[in-house]
Design a protein around this motif. Structure first.
Motif, short mmCIF file in Angstrom:
data_model
loop_
_atom_site.label_atom_id
_atom_site.label_comp_id
_atom_site.label_asym_id
_atom_site.label_seq_id
_atom_site.Cartn_x
_atom_site.Cartn_y
_atom_site.Cartn_z
N ILE A 230 82.73 121.11 126.87
CA ILE A 230 83.77 120.16 127.31
C ILE A 230 84.29 120.57 128.69
O ILE A 230 84.40 119.75 129.60
N GLY A 231 84.60 121.84 128.84
CA GLY A 231 85.09 122.34 130.13
C GLY A 231 84.05 122.18 131.23
O GLY A 231 84.37 121.78 132.36
N HIS A 232 82.81 122.47 130.90
CA HIS A 232 81.72 122.36 131.88
C HIS A 232 81.51 120.91 132.29
O HIS A 232 81.36 120.60 133.48
N TYR B 217 78.42 125.48 143.02
CA TYR B 217 79.55 124.96 142.26
C TYR B 217 79.33 125.23 140.76
O TYR B 217 80.25 125.68 140.07
N LEU B 218 78.11 124.96 140.26
CA LEU B 218 77.82 125.19 138.84
C LEU B 218 77.98 126.65 138.46
O LEU B 218 78.52 126.96 137.39
N SER B 219 77.53 127.53 139.32
CA SER B 219 77.66 128.96 139.05
C SER B 219 79.13 129.36 138.96
O SER B 219 79.54 130.07 138.03
N ASN B 220 79.92 128.89 139.91
CA ASN B 220 81.37 129.17 139.89
C ASN B 220 82.03 128.54 138.66
O ASN B 220 82.91 129.13 138.04
N LEU B 221 81.60 127.33 138.33
CA LEU B 221 82.15 126.63 137.16
C LEU B 221 81.86 127.40 135.88
O LEU B 221 82.74 127.60 135.05
N THR C 217 81.30 130.55 135.53
CA THR C 217 82.13 131.76 135.53
C THR C 217 83.55 131.45 135.08
O THR C 217 84.11 132.14 134.23
N MET C 218 84.11 130.38 135.64
CA MET C 218 85.49 130.01 135.29
C MET C 218 85.59 129.59 133.82
O MET C 218 86.48 130.03 133.10
N ILE C 219 84.65 128.76 133.38
CA ILE C 219 84.70 128.25 132.00
C ILE C 219 84.39 129.36 131.00
O ILE C 219 84.86 129.33 129.87
N SER C 220 83.60 130.35 131.40
CA SER C 220 83.25 131.45 130.49
C SER C 220 84.41 132.42 130.27
O SER C 220 84.35 133.26 129.38
N ASP C 221 85.45 132.29 131.06
CA ASP C 221 86.63 133.14 130.89
C ASP C 221 87.22 132.88 129.50
O ASP C 221 87.52 131.73 129.15
N PRO C 222 87.35 133.92 128.68
CA PRO C 222 87.86 133.73 127.32
C PRO C 222 89.18 132.96 127.24
O PRO C 222 89.38 132.16 126.34
N ALA C 223 90.07 133.19 128.19
CA ALA C 223 91.37 132.49 128.18
C ALA C 223 91.17 130.99 128.40
O ALA C 223 91.83 130.16 127.77
N GLU C 224 90.24 130.64 129.28
CA GLU C 224 89.96 129.23 129.56
C GLU C 224 89.32 128.56 128.34
O GLU C 224 89.71 127.46 127.94
N ILE C 225 88.36 129.24 127.73
CA ILE C 225 87.71 128.71 126.52
C ILE C 225 88.75 128.52 125.43
O ILE C 225 88.78 127.49 124.75
N GLN C 226 89.62 129.50 125.25
CA GLN C 226 90.65 129.43 124.21
C GLN C 226 91.59 128.25 124.42
O GLN C 226 91.96 127.56 123.48
N LYS C 227 91.96 128.01 125.67
CA LYS C 227 92.84 126.89 126.01
C LYS C 227 92.19 125.56 125.59
O LYS C 227 92.83 124.73 124.94
N ILE C 228 90.94 125.38 125.96
CA ILE C 228 90.22 124.14 125.62
C ILE C 228 90.02 124.06 124.11
O ILE C 228 90.21 123.01 123.50
N ALA C 229 89.63 125.19 123.51
CA ALA C 229 89.35 125.21 122.06
C ALA C 229 90.58 124.80 121.26
O ALA C 229 90.48 124.03 120.31
N GLU C 230 91.74 125.31 121.64
CA GLU C 230 92.95 124.98 120.89
C GLU C 230 93.29 123.50 120.98
O GLU C 230 93.76 122.90 120.02
N ARG C 231 93.02 122.90 122.15
CA ARG C 231 93.27 121.46 122.29
C ARG C 231 92.28 120.64 121.46
O ARG C 231 92.58 119.53 121.06
N GLN C 232 91.10 121.20 121.21
CA GLN C 232 90.03 120.45 120.53
C GLN C 232 89.87 120.83 119.05
O GLN C 232 89.11 120.19 118.33
N ARG C 233 90.58 121.86 118.59
CA ARG C 233 90.38 122.40 117.24
C ARG C 233 90.40 121.32 116.15
O ARG C 233 89.48 121.22 115.34
#
Length: 194
Positions: free
Chosen positions: A61-63, A89-93, A95-111
């Motif tokens: 979803i983040g990607h 851009y994809l490489s940077n994206l 990296t950013m999306i793979s950040d556990p805090a970022e994944i957790q933020k999206i995951a909680e909204r989608q749980r």
């Protein structure tokens, strides 16, 4: 140009992209099934498997959102980025999306959406369907954008620049979602995925 022309143009690109062998329905499903089996085997428990599905769906979803943003900026600025710019851009994206805090933020909204159901089995079934859908949408959008930014296609993609960025992104995303839904609906025995 009219919306009808934008729709036709988008459908043409999606149709060309999905003619690649990897988009064959059986090949696509077999590949995703293999990934799901591997994930299930790696998970130490049903709960760990559900979290893995949720986190993977959150990543996609983040990607996808990031790629939609890239397309938006491109259309908004009427700029065809080079394939190399898109790769950076994809490489940077990633990296950013793979950040556990970022994944957790999206995951909680989608749980609640991804892990719908009362039982572990229902949650797993919904999680697998969400994972498959988000993966297909993401992969199709990636192929669409790779085609879009290919230097040989610039002339064919020029008409997209005549629309508002918001309309283009919504149209392309809608096509990717529709294609994913059609692929998921065609899965034999999709109620018994895991």
């Amino acid at each position: 140009m009219s919306m009808e022309q934008l729709t036709k143009q988008t459908a043409g690109v999606i149709n060309a992209v999905t003619k690649q062998p990897k988009w064959d329905k059986d090949t696509l499903y077999a590949g995703i099934q293999k990934i799901l089996i591997e994930k299930r085997e790696k998970a130490e428990s049903d709960e760990a498997y559900l979290e893995m599905l949720l986190n993977n769906a959150a990543f996609y979803i983040g990607h996808t959102n990031g790629m939609n943003n890239f397309l938006f900026q491109s259309i908004d600025k009427e700029t065809f980025y080079s394939p190399d710019s898109f790769k950076v851009y994809l490489s940077n994206l990633r990296t950013m999306i793979s950040d556990p805090a970022e994944i957790q933020k999206i995951a909680e909204r989608q749980r609640a959406f991804v892990l719908k159901g009362e039982t572990v089995e229902e949650k797993a079934r919904h999680g697998e369907l969400a994972y498959m859908t988000t993966k297909i949408v993401n992969d199709l959008l990636l192929d669409f954008l790779t085609t879009f930014y290919h230097p040989n296609n610039k002339e064919h993609m020029q008409p997209f620049m005549e629309y508002s960025a918001k309309v283009v992104v919504e149209t392309v995303f809608k096509f990717c979602n529709t294609y994913a839904s059609l692929q998921i609906d065609a899965i034999p025995g999709k109620k018994d995925l895991h």
